[in-house]
Design an enzyme around this catalytic site. Structure first.
Site, short mmCIF file in Angstrom:
data_model
loop_
_atom_site.label_atom_id
_atom_site.label_comp_id
_atom_site.label_asym_id
_atom_site.label_seq_id
_atom_site.Cartn_x
_atom_site.Cartn_y
_atom_site.Cartn_z
N THR A 1 -4.73 5.43 -3.67
CA THR A 1 -4.04 6.76 -4.28
C THR A 1 -4.44 6.91 -5.62
O THR A 1 -3.55 6.16 -6.38
CB THR A 1 -3.23 7.25 -3.46
OG1 THR A 1 -3.21 9.05 -3.33
CG2 THR A 1 -1.74 6.93 -4.17
N SER A 2 -3.85 8.37 -6.13
CA SER A 2 -4.27 8.47 -7.77
C SER A 2 -2.22 8.70 -8.57
O SER A 2 -1.83 8.25 -7.32
CB SER A 2 -4.36 9.61 -8.02
OG SER A 2 -5.63 10.35 -7.14
N ASP B 1 -1.85 -0.34 6.05
CA ASP B 1 -1.64 0.79 7.73
C ASP B 1 -3.37 0.26 7.54
O ASP B 1 -3.58 0.77 8.70
CB ASP B 1 -0.50 2.33 7.20
CG ASP B 1 -2.23 3.01 6.01
OD1 ASP B 1 -2.37 4.25 7.12
OD2 ASP B 1 -2.43 2.45 5.62
N ASP C 1 -0.92 5.34 0.81
CA ASP C 1 -0.68 6.58 2.00
C ASP C 1 -0.64 5.59 2.90
O ASP C 1 -1.20 4.87 3.64
CB ASP C 1 -1.86 7.13 1.53
CG ASP C 1 -1.43 7.40 0.25
OD1 ASP C 1 -2.26 7.53 -0.59
OD2 ASP C 1 -0.77 8.90 0.13
N PRO D 1 -0.34 10.16 -10.34
CA PRO D 1 0.68 10.82 -10.22
C PRO D 1 1.49 11.48 -8.60
O PRO D 1 2.55 11.42 -8.71
CB PRO D 1 0.16 12.24 -10.31
CG PRO D 1 -0.93 12.08 -10.86
CD PRO D 1 -1.31 10.69 -10.91
N THR E 1 -2.13 0.51 -5.15
CA THR E 1 -3.22 1.90 -3.59
C THR E 1 -4.43 2.47 -4.71
O THR E 1 -4.91 2.29 -5.32
CB THR E 1 -1.55 3.02 -3.78
OG1 THR E 1 -2.53 4.07 -3.06
CG2 THR E 1 -1.35 3.38 -5.11
N ASP F 1 0.92 -1.36 0.10
CA ASP F 1 0.10 0.15 0.21
C ASP F 1 0.58 1.22 -0.41
O ASP F 1 2.08 1.31 0.23
CB ASP F 1 -0.69 -0.14 1.44
CG ASP F 1 -0.99 1.21 1.45
OD1 ASP F 1 -2.19 1.89 1.11
OD2 ASP F 1 -1.13 1.23 2.46
N HIS G 1 -10.62 18.31 -7.07
CA HIS G 1 -8.85 17.38 -7.07
C HIS G 1 -8.17 17.49 -7.95
O HIS G 1 -6.74 16.68 -7.28
CB HIS G 1 -9.87 15.94 -7.58
CG HIS G 1 -9.53 15.18 -6.37
ND1 HIS G 1 -8.34 14.25 -7.14
CD2 HIS G 1 -9.61 14.65 -5.49
CE1 HIS G 1 -7.66 13.04 -6.83
NE2 HIS G 1 -8.37 13.04 -5.31
N GLU H 1 -0.28 11.37 4.78
CA GLU H 1 -1.79 11.66 4.63
C GLU H 1 -2.26 12.83 5.16
O GLU H 1 -2.80 13.76 5.02
CB GLU H 1 -2.80 10.39 6.14
CG GLU H 1 -3.16 9.10 4.90
CD GLU H 1 -3.98 9.20 3.55
OE1 GLU H 1 -3.84 10.35 2.94
OE2 GLU H 1 -4.49 8.78 3.54
N LYS I 1 -5.58 19.78 -6.02
CA LYS I 1 -4.97 18.90 -4.75
C LYS I 1 -4.39 17.81 -5.15
O LYS I 1 -3.24 17.91 -4.39
CB LYS I 1 -6.43 18.48 -3.76
CG LYS I 1 -6.03 17.74 -2.94
CD LYS I 1 -6.01 16.18 -3.32
CE LYS I 1 -4.96 15.18 -2.04
NZ LYS I 1 -4.89 13.44 -2.71
C1 XBP Z 1 -5.02 6.19 0.23
C2 XBP Z 1 -6.20 7.25 -0.21
C3 XBP Z 1 -6.06 8.36 -1.26
C4 XBP Z 1 -5.49 8.81 -0.57
C5 XBP Z 1 -5.96 11.12 -1.55
O1 XBP Z 1 -4.58 5.65 0.03
O2 XBP Z 1 -8.01 6.82 0.22
O3 XBP Z 1 -7.28 8.10 -1.38
O4 XBP Z 1 -6.23 9.43 0.85
O5 XBP Z 1 -5.73 10.28 -2.28
P1 XBP Z 1 -4.44 4.05 -0.13
P2 XBP Z 1 -6.31 10.39 -4.15
O6 XBP Z 1 -3.78 3.93 1.49
O7 XBP Z 1 -4.42 2.85 -0.19
O8 XBP Z 1 -2.93 4.55 -0.77
O9 XBP Z 1 -6.76 12.12 -3.36
O10 XBP Z 1 -5.12 10.04 -4.84
O11 XBP Z 1 -7.25 9.23 -3.66
MG MG Z 2 -2.97 3.24 3.45
#
Ligand code: XBP
Ligand code: MG
Length: 262
Positions: free
Chosen positions: A120-121, A178, A10, A123, A118, A8, A78, A17, A81
């Site tokens: 998350t996006s 996590d 984030d 980039p 993940t 993972d 977004h 975060e 962001k």
């Molecule tokens: C964590 C998330 C992501 C990030 C924000 O992802 O839930 O949404 O908080 O990133 P992970 P975005 O723990 O699976 O890595 O705004 O790009 O979604």
């Molecule tokens: Mg995470």
């Protein structure tokens, strides 16, 4: 046989975060919105995985009267962001969590493949890797991110996508997570999960992991054990993972999961 480690991002690769939270606040300010998400509110909002989904949830629950106009603005919010997050990661030079770079080196040296799965996006993944690895030497064989998966965690989609791209069954990999939603996602994909609790998941139950610890640890800097499998010297290394994995039922049966509720 252990063939891959799937991480993972984030909260697992790095404590990202709070930079996401700050990036959202920068986007709100850029667009003249008076919103500001403090850490306590963001911890609540993190129960919604996915920044776009999190923003939509916030609009629907906190600004329902103007929801239609705000949802129309949400893609712009977004996008800004994501740009702000990239700047924050670059400015901060955000480092990987304890033990991550070491375990990645050990895995690469042993020919164990590495993947990212993940919410998350993409980039955001690229920016974090860019500040931690040389441009031509990012260590991951596979990156499965954000909207590539039909459904966000806790659905298994992104871990299943990573496994498909690796071309291996779940029984030949270990996932690192996590959060409760991340553990649920990896477990639903049939993966054993090692949980490293992060700043924003202090209150999460880590049920389903086979080991729950504060972080992977470094020689001379042991982690704090929370529940489940313990690691000699408070350090998770590749040799220990291979030993553990070799004792597990290789028929893909459920690995010994634990209830942590701590
Ligand atoms: C964590 C998330 C992501 C990030 C924000 O992802 O839930 O949404 O908080 O990133 P992970 P975005 O723990 O699976 O890595 O705004 O790009 O979604
Ligand atoms: Mg995470």
């Amino acid at each position: 046989m252990l063939r891959a480690l799937i991480f993972d991002v984030d909260g697992t690769l790095a404590e990202t975060e709070d930079l996401h939270r700050q990036a959202f606040n920068r986007a709100f300010a850029d667009l003249g919105l008076s919103w500001s998400w403090d850490a306590a509110l963001y911890a609540d909002l993190l129960t919604v995985m996915g920044g776009k989904e999190r923003l939509a949830h916030y609009i629907d629950t906190q600004h329902a009267a103007e929801a239609e106009a705000l949802h129309a603005l949400a893609p712009e919010i977004h996008a800004r962001k994501t740009l702000a997050y990239g700047t924050l990661v670059a400015e901060s030079g955000l480092r990987l969590r304890p033990g991550i770079a070491r375990l990645i080196r050990e895995a690469r040296a042993a020919g164990i493949r590495l993947a990212v799965a993940t919410t998350t996006s993409r980039p955001n993944v690229d920016r974090l890797l860019a500040v931690n690895f040389p441009p031509d030497a990012t260590p991951f064989d596979v990156i499965a991110a954000g909207d590539e998966a039909d459904r966000k965690k806790p659905a298994p989609d992104v871990f299943l996508l990573a496994l498909a791209r690796l071309g291996i069954p779940a029984s030949e990999a270990v996932a690192f997570e996590d959060s409760a939603a991340g553990i649920a996602s990896a477990r639903a994909a049939g993966l054993p999960v090692l949980a490293t609790r992060s700043r924003y998941t202090e209150g999460h139950q880590l049920d389903g992991a086979f080991s729950a610890i504060s972080d992977l640890g470094e020689p001379g800097r042991p982690h704090r054990h929370i529940a489940g499998r313990e690691w000699p010297g408070g350090v998770v290394d590749l040799a220990g993972l291979i030993r553990w994995h070799g004792t597990q039922d290789d028929q893909g049966a459920a690995f010994q999961a634990i209830g942590t509720s701590r």
